[in-house]
Design an enzyme around this catalytic site. Structure first.
Site, mmCIF file in Angstrom:
data_model
loop_
_atom_site.group_PDB
_atom_site.id
_atom_site.type_symbol
_atom_site.label_atom_id
_atom_site.label_comp_id
_atom_site.label_asym_id
_atom_site.label_seq_id
_atom_site.Cartn_x
_atom_site.Cartn_y
_atom_site.Cartn_z
ATOM 1 N N ARG A 95 1.173 -5.363 -5.206
ATOM 2 C CA ARG A 95 1.249 -6.368 -4.143
ATOM 3 C C ARG A 95 1.725 -7.711 -4.705
ATOM 4 N NH1 ARG A 95 -1.097 -4.248 0.403
ATOM 5 N NH2 ARG A 95 -2.581 -2.544 0.105
ATOM 6 N N GLY B 216 0.817 -1.214 0.000
ATOM 7 C CA GLY B 216 0.000 0.000 0.000
ATOM 8 C C GLY B 216 0.845 1.255 0.000
ATOM 9 N N ARG C 3 -5.991 -3.373 10.394
ATOM 10 C CA ARG C 3 -6.552 -4.708 10.184
ATOM 11 C C ARG C 3 -6.345 -5.606 11.397
ATOM 12 N NH1 ARG C 3 -8.141 -7.688 5.991
ATOM 13 N NH2 ARG C 3 -7.549 -6.073 4.491
ATOM 14 N N ASP D 285 0.213 1.412 9.569
ATOM 15 C CA ASP D 285 -0.225 0.615 10.715
ATOM 16 C C ASP D 285 0.821 0.552 11.819
ATOM 17 O OD1 ASP D 285 -2.720 -0.026 9.678
ATOM 18 O OD2 ASP D 285 -1.965 -1.779 8.610
ATOM 19 N N ASP E 46 3.138 -1.627 12.378
ATOM 20 C CA ASP E 46 3.099 -2.967 12.968
ATOM 21 C C ASP E 46 4.351 -3.797 12.709
ATOM 22 O OD1 ASP E 46 2.717 -3.262 10.250
ATOM 23 O OD2 ASP E 46 0.997 -4.622 10.425
ATOM 24 N N ASP F 256 4.798 -5.155 6.013
ATOM 25 C CA ASP F 256 5.132 -6.509 6.433
ATOM 26 C C ASP F 256 5.100 -7.513 5.290
ATOM 27 O OD1 ASP F 256 2.404 -6.272 6.216
ATOM 28 O OD2 ASP F 256 1.932 -7.159 8.155
ATOM 29 N N THR G 115 4.685 1.703 6.717
ATOM 30 C CA THR G 115 3.306 1.260 6.894
ATOM 31 C C THR G 115 2.616 2.201 7.859
ATOM 32 O OG1 THR G 115 1.854 -0.434 7.827
ATOM 33 C CG2 THR G 115 4.113 -0.424 8.617
#
Length: 346
Positions: free
Chosen positions: A72, A11, A171, A127, A129, A103, A125
């Site tokens: 992706r 992304g 997510r 996120d 994460d 990731d 990212t």
């Protein structure tokens, strides 16, 4: 002269162009040529590359997204794809590849590196994460965007005595929700790492209402557990090709249930991809720049199969295999801290 390839995968997020720019400019200082690989791993498979010069990266520092495009693509899904990567490494004289990704992209980078391709990873990212780094490119911008949205929603919630549910990205982890929720003064923060019950949520919101606070902001991560709202698991037919849930708006479901139980007008705002777009914050620009420079230095030192990382204020490197070994989730202690300041019910 060494030739470095740089690609962005997964992304998009703000700060990718700052990282690309840093790789190019640091490479020039180290007598290296840089080739931009278009559309992530797919570009390395197809041999779709372009020379990147000081001129071609001028002005991209504040620009969102990625000038190289992204995808992706799994570079090891087909044997012939990896063979094409090997061929293109030789064809273009590439000494190393800088892979900027989250990731999934970095997990692929680990696997490709273990097959002998010289790889340096850069974590990006929203996120946040990825383990081994305190921050990833794009996270600060996303949190800033969400916080600004919460600030704006506060005024309309208070004016109309409403409950407003704000659904944010996340997510499997709730870093955006909890950081922006704290910064924006949310009254409930619901994240994937912590199960909640509707009874508890409504009880907390009603306590505010009865204390004279006739409005509330509820922040929920898109990956919060559906069963907590009393909904069944997601069936396979609404999952993507990777098996991930295609999110259909857990915020809307939560908002309807709150309104049904409490009888208080409830509105829902789903921020969606606006969290990933736009110009990066100064923090993300500087972080991406530091990561890009560090990646070139690691290439010079021959430390392949590693990822650049932020440790406090210091930049270091960690093995890619460690960086993608698990997800960095919100720990219970941090969530308990948030609970001490949200709500204002007493």
């Amino acid at each position: 002269m060494k030739t470095i390839g740089v690609l962005t995968g997964g992304g998009d997020c703000p700060g990718l162009n700052a990282a690309i720019r840093a790789v190019v400019r640091a490479g020039i200082r180290k007598d290296c040529e840089t080739l931009g690989i278009r559309n992530g791993w797919q570009g390395l498979i197809d041999g779709d590359v372009e020379p990147l010069t000081d001129f071609s990266v001028s002005g991209i520092l504040p620009k969102g997204g990625t000038i190289l495009g992204t995808s992706r693509t799994n570079p090891l899904k087909e044997v012939r794809d990896f063979q094409k990567i090997q061929q293109n490494m030789k064809k273009f004289g590439l000494h190393a590849i800088v892979v900027v990704g989250g990731d999934g992209t970095l997990a692929a980078a680990r696997d490709v590196a273990e097959k002998g391709i010289p790889i340096i990873g850069i974590p990006k990212t929203i996120d946040n994460d990825i383990v081994g780094t305190d921050a990833s490119i794009g996270f600060d911008t996303a949190v800033t965007t969400v916080t600004e949205a919460i600030d704006r929603l506060h005024t309309t919630a208070e004016s109309h005595h409403r409950i407003i549910v704000v659904e944010v990205m996340g997510r499997d982890v709730g870093w955006i929700a909890i950081m922006a929720g704290i910064a924006g003064g949310a009254d409930e923060i619901l994240i994937p790492e912590v199960h909640f019950t509707m009874e508890e949520v409504c009880k907390n919101l009603m306590a505010r209402y009865e204390a004279g606070k006739k409005f509330s902001i509820v922040v929920i991560a898109e990956g919060a557990h559906r069963e907590d709202i009393g909904l069944p698991p997601v069936p396979d037919h609404i999952r993507d090709e990777c098996g991930h849930e295609k999110f259909v708006g857990v915020g809307n479901l939560l908002g309807k249930e709150i309104e049904r139980r409490m009888g208080v007008e409830t509105r829902v705002t789903i921020l969606g991809h606006v969290q990933r777009g736009g110009s990066p914050t100064p923090y993300d620009r500087v972080l991406a720049t530091r990561f890009g420079v560090a990646a070139v230095q690691l290439i010079q030192e021959g430390k392949f199969g590693t990822m650049v990382a932020l440790d406090g204020y210091r930049i270091r490197s960690v093995p890619l295999r460690d960086a993608v070994s698990r997800q960095k989730t919100v720990d219970a202690g941090f969530y308990e801290l948030a609970k001490l300041v949200i709500g204002g019910r007493k």
